[in-house]
Design a protein around this motif. Structure first.
Motif, short mmCIF file in Angstrom:
data_model
loop_
_atom_site.label_atom_id
_atom_site.label_comp_id
_atom_site.label_asym_id
_atom_site.label_seq_id
_atom_site.Cartn_x
_atom_site.Cartn_y
_atom_site.Cartn_z
N PHE A 58 8.18 -16.09 0.22
CA PHE A 58 9.43 -16.17 -0.29
C PHE A 58 9.20 -17.84 -0.20
O PHE A 58 9.98 -18.65 -1.04
CB PHE A 58 9.82 -15.62 -0.27
N THR A 59 9.01 -17.75 1.28
CA THR A 59 10.01 -19.30 1.79
C THR A 59 8.75 -20.52 1.05
O THR A 59 9.23 -21.85 0.17
CB THR A 59 9.91 -19.43 2.61
N ALA A 60 7.14 -20.15 0.94
CA ALA A 60 6.39 -20.84 0.46
C ALA A 60 6.26 -21.40 -0.63
O ALA A 60 6.19 -22.41 -1.45
CB ALA A 60 5.02 -20.47 1.11
N THR A 61 6.72 -20.32 -1.59
CA THR A 61 6.88 -20.40 -3.15
C THR A 61 7.68 -21.35 -3.67
O THR A 61 8.45 -21.60 -4.50
CB THR A 61 7.08 -18.71 -3.65
N ALA A 62 9.26 -20.76 -3.10
CA ALA A 62 10.23 -21.51 -2.88
C ALA A 62 10.23 -22.46 -2.89
O ALA A 62 10.86 -23.86 -3.75
CB ALA A 62 12.15 -21.12 -2.25
N ASP A 63 9.56 -23.48 -2.44
CA ASP A 63 9.49 -24.65 -1.08
C ASP A 63 8.65 -25.13 -2.39
O ASP A 63 8.82 -26.54 -2.73
CB ASP A 63 8.76 -25.09 0.13
N GLY A 64 7.80 -24.78 -2.96
CA GLY A 64 6.11 -24.97 -3.74
C GLY A 64 7.44 -25.63 -5.00
O GLY A 64 6.92 -26.96 -5.44
N TRP A 65 8.17 -24.49 -5.53
CA TRP A 65 8.62 -24.87 -6.83
C TRP A 65 10.06 -26.21 -6.88
O TRP A 65 9.75 -26.85 -7.22
CB TRP A 65 9.04 -23.67 -7.49
N PHE A 66 10.37 -26.15 -5.82
CA PHE A 66 11.60 -27.30 -5.55
C PHE A 66 10.95 -28.81 -4.80
O PHE A 66 11.39 -29.32 -6.30
CB PHE A 66 11.97 -26.41 -4.35
#
Length: 179
Positions: free
Chosen positions: A58-66
């Motif tokens: 979740f953290t990596a995905t959210a950071d990628g989109w951010f």
């Protein structure tokens, strides 16, 4: 509170045109780093797992989109100050989570391929990208997006609308006075 929100949403836009170079540099790096979090597992979920982040997928995905969305906003010069703040925080977190363990020699990430691999000099060498991104975002936070930005176009439109409203009020006042 209203002053802080106004400061964030209405940055100065009379800065040098060359500010676009800082925006494009910072924005494109965030954009491609965000894309790489999806393309290469060792840059996304794998890296976040090794660093001990909670819920790494979740953290990596959210950071990628951010990074993708924020990078595009920085390039365009839209909500520049608003996005610069979390990018500054992200760079501080990146520095703390990767460079302190490198300094101490306890990094779970692969060491640099050539010396220096741990310690002070290794950190100074490896921190250059985060440092440049941090400085670029701090500049944009303080100086604003510059003249060639969507923020500048929005500020011009607000000014034009306010001028039109003032002209209309003056015309109305003259009409009342004449009557």
């Amino acid at each position: 509170m209203k002053d802080q929100i106004n400061w964030l949403l209405h940055p100065p836009v009379d800065g040098p045109r060359a500010t676009i170079l800082i925006r494009v540099m910072a924005g494109t790096v965030f954009l491609w780093e965000g894309i790489m979090k999806f393309v290469f597992a060792n840059q996304g979920v794998g890296r976040f797992t090794k660093l001990g982040f909670p819920a790494p997928h979740f953290t990596a995905t959210a950071d990628g989109w951010f990074e993708i969305v924020g990078g595009i906003l920085i390039i365009a010069g839209l909500l520049t100050r608003v996005i610069a703040i979390p990018f500054i925080i992200e760079m501080l977190v990146a520095m703390a989570s990767t460079k302190i363990p490198m300094y101490l020699g306890t990094s779970p990430l692969p060491l640099p391929p050539v010396p220096p691999q741990v310690g002070f000099w290794a950190v100074l060498h490896e921190i250059r990208s985060e440092y440049a991104q941090l400085a670029s975002c701090a500049f944009l936070l303080l100086a604003g997006p510059g003249r060639w930005s969507i923020d500048a176009m929005r500020a011009k439109r607000r000014t034009d609308e306010a001028s039109g409203a003032r002209r209309a009020n003056i015309s109305d006042a003259r009409a009342i006075k004449a009557a």
